[in-house]
Design an enzyme around this catalytic site. Structure first.
Site, short mmCIF file in Angstrom:
data_model
loop_
_atom_site.label_atom_id
_atom_site.label_comp_id
_atom_site.label_asym_id
_atom_site.label_seq_id
_atom_site.Cartn_x
_atom_site.Cartn_y
_atom_site.Cartn_z
N GLY A 227 0.83 -1.21 0.00
CA GLY A 227 0.00 0.00 0.00
C GLY A 227 0.87 1.26 0.00
N GLY A 256 -3.35 -2.04 -6.84
CA GLY A 256 -2.67 -3.30 -7.15
C GLY A 256 -2.78 -3.62 -8.64
N ASP A 257 -3.92 -3.34 -9.23
CA ASP A 257 -4.12 -3.62 -10.67
C ASP A 257 -3.19 -2.73 -11.50
OD1 ASP A 257 -6.14 -5.26 -9.76
OD2 ASP A 257 -7.68 -3.70 -10.00
N1 LIG Z 1 -1.86 5.24 -0.18
C1 LIG Z 1 -1.01 5.09 -1.20
N2 LIG Z 1 -0.17 6.07 -1.53
C2 LIG Z 1 0.68 5.92 -2.55
N3 LIG Z 1 0.78 4.80 -3.30
C3 LIG Z 1 -0.01 3.80 -3.02
C4 LIG Z 1 -0.96 3.87 -1.96
N4 LIG Z 1 -1.62 2.71 -1.92
C5 LIG Z 1 -1.10 1.94 -2.92
N5 LIG Z 1 -0.12 2.58 -3.57
C6 LIG Z 1 0.70 2.08 -4.70
O1 LIG Z 1 0.06 0.98 -5.32
C7 LIG Z 1 0.78 -0.25 -5.10
C8 LIG Z 1 -0.16 -1.39 -4.83
O2 LIG Z 1 -0.94 -1.08 -3.70
P1 LIG Z 1 -1.61 -2.13 -2.70
O3 LIG Z 1 -0.57 -2.87 -1.95
O4 LIG Z 1 -2.61 -1.36 -1.91
O5 LIG Z 1 -2.33 -3.14 -3.72
P2 LIG Z 1 -3.63 -4.06 -3.53
O6 LIG Z 1 -3.94 -4.23 -2.07
O7 LIG Z 1 -3.39 -5.28 -4.31
O8 LIG Z 1 -4.77 -3.19 -4.24
P3 LIG Z 1 -6.07 -3.65 -5.10
O9 LIG Z 1 -6.23 -5.13 -4.92
O10 LIG Z 1 -7.20 -2.82 -4.56
O11 LIG Z 1 -5.82 -3.28 -6.52
C9 LIG Z 1 1.76 0.07 -3.97
O12 LIG Z 1 2.92 -0.74 -4.08
C10 LIG Z 1 2.05 1.55 -4.22
O13 LIG Z 1 2.99 1.69 -5.26
MG LIG Z 2 -4.81 -6.66 -4.99
#
Ligand SMILES: Nc1ncnc2c1ncn2[C@@H]1O[C@H](COP(=O)(O)OP(=O)(O)OP(=O)(O)O)[C@@H](O)[C@H]1O
Ligand SMILES: [Mg+2]
Length: 315
Positions: A227, A256-257
Site C-alpha cells: 500500500g 494493485g491492478d
Molecule cells: N496510499 C497510497 N499512496 C501511494 N501509493 C499507493 C498507496 N496505496 C497503494 N499505492 C501504490 O500501489 C501499489 C499497490 O498497492 P496495494 O498494496 O494497496 O495493492 P492491492 O492491495 O493489491 O490493491 P487492489 O487489490 O485494490 O488493486 C503500492 O505498491 C504503491 O505503489
Molecule cells: Mg490486490
C-alpha cells in the site's frame, strides 16, 4: 517480438458509482451524479496498460447477457481489444454509493453468472489462442461460480505452453492452487501473502522469509505490495525494496491492478527488475491519485516515476 498483452477477467463487472447527497436507509435518494465503468481486476489492468501507452492490449474472460455486451462495447470504445467468451445469465453490476455527508462508500456486489463446462472449455481455447501471440497473460481476481478452484493452475500451464509469461494476481484458494503451476509473477499484498503463508504451514515466517520461500519454489517474480509503504520483491533470487513518495491518496482501490499493469509493461519489453518495479510502483501511486479504480493519468505517472527509489530488501 510478441506485442500483445492479454488480461483475463473471469468475473467482469459494470462498476456503477452513485453520488447521493445523504445515504439514508429506507428512503428514496436521488443521485446527483452517476459513473459507469467497465470493471473487474483484469479490465482495470488492461485500461492502465493502455493508458501507459502499450499499443496492443486485449481483455478476455466471461461476458454474459446485455451487461456483457455493454462491457465489451465500453472496453472497445476505450481503445482496448475485447475478446470474451459468452456465458449464460448477466455479467454482474457492482454498485457503490458515495454519501455526500461523510464521503463514505457503501457497496453492493452481485455474485455474477455461473459458468458451465462448455464455457470453461471455450475459455481455455480462447486463452490458448491469445497466449500464442502474447508476451504476457495476466490472470486477475476471483473465480466465477462453477469454476474449479484449480482453474488458474490450468490456465497458467496453458499460457506457458503457448510461450507467454503467466502473471497471477489472486487471493485465497485460487492463488494457493495457482502457485503449483509456477506463475512467472505474483503480487500478493501483505494480507494476501500472510494468509497464504499461514495456509502453507509457514505462518511463523516473516514477510521477507515468506516471499523468499515462494521465490525458491521457482516463481521468478515475487512481489509483495505494501500500500502506501511501497513494495518489496524477490526477482530471480535478488531482494528489492521499493520506496514511494508520501501522497495524499484519493482512492486506493485498483492500485494493485495498476501496479500489475506497470510490471507487465516492463516485462513484455524485457526490462530489468529495477525498471519493472519502478514502472509498476509509479503506476500504483498514480492510481491512488485518481477517484476511479484502475485509472492512471499520464502526467501523474511521469511526475511519480523519478520519485520511486529501488534499494535492497534488507533482513
Ligand atoms: N496510499 C497510497 N499512496 C501511494 N501509493 C499507493 C498507496 N496505496 C497503494 N499505492 C501504490 O500501489 C501499489 C499497490 O498497492 P496495494 O498494496 O494497496 O495493492 P492491492 O492491495 O493489491 O490493491 P487492489 O487489490 O485494490 O488493486 C503500492 O505498491 C504503491 O505503489
Ligand atoms: Mg490486490
Amino acid at each position: 517480438m510478441r506485442d500483445t498483452i492479454t488480461t483475463v477477467t473471469l468475473n467482469a463487472a459494470i462498476d456503477k458509482t452513485y453520488f447521493v447527497p445523504a445515504l439514508v436507509k429506507g428512503t428514496v435518494m436521488r443521485a446527483t451524479e452517476v459513473l459507469s465503468m467497465a470493471g473487474g481486476k483484469g479490465v482495470n489492468v488492461a485500461r492502465v496498460l493502455h493508458q501507459l501507452g502499450h499499443p496492443d492490449v486485449v481483455a478476455t474472460g466471461f461476458a454474459a447477457g446485455h451487461n456483457g455486451r455493454y462491457l465489451v462495447d465500453r472496453i472497445r470504445e476505450s481503445g482496448i481489444g475485447a475478446d470474451f467468451v459468452v456465458a449464460n445469465g448477466e455479467s454482474r453490476l457492482c454498485l457503490n454509493f458515495i454519501d455526500g455527508v461523510d464521503d463514505s462508500s457503501t457497496e453492493v456486489l452481485e455474485p455474477g453468472p455461473e459458468v458451465e463446462a462448455e464455457h470453461l472449455a471455450a475459455l481455455k481455447n480462447k486463452i490458448g489462442g491469445l497466449a500464442e501471440r502474447s508476451a504476457v497473460v495476466v490472470l486477475s481476481g476471483s473465480l466465477p461460480r462453477g469454476a474449479p478452484p484449480s482453474l488458474y493452475a490450468e490456465l497458467i500451464e496453458l499460457v506457458r505452453a503457448a510461450g507467454a509469461l503467466p502473471f497471477l494476481d489472486a487471493s485465497g484458494a485460487p492463488l494457493a492452487l495457482g502457485l503449483s503451476a509456477m506463475p512467472a509473477f505474483i503480487k500478493p499484498n501483505e494480507e494476501e501473502i500472510l494468509k497464504l503463508l499461514a495456509g502453507n504451514g509457514d505462518g511463523d515466517l516473516d514477510l521477507r522469509e515468506g516471499a523468499l520461500a515462494l521465490a525458491r519454489q521457482g516463481i521468478r517474480n515475487v512481489v509483495v505490495t505494501l500500500g502506501g509503504e511501497g513494495a518489496a520483491a524477490f526477482v530471480d533470487g535478488v531482494a528489492y525494496r521499493v520506496a514511494i513518495p508520501k501522497l495524499k491518496a484519493v482512492n486506493t482501490v485498483g492500485c494493485g491492478d495498476a501496479f500489475v499493469a506497470g510490471y507487465a509493461y516492463g516485462s513484455s519489453r524485457g526490462w530489468s527488475a529495477e525498471a519493472c518495479l519502478r514502472h509498476a510502483a509509479a503506476a500504483g501511486c498514480a492510481n491512488a491519485l485518481s477517484a476511479v479504480a484502475g485509472d492512471v493519468k499520464k502526467d501523474d505517472f511521469d511526475m511519480l516515476l523519478p520519485r520511486i527509489s529501488i534499494g535492497e530488501w534488507l533482513k
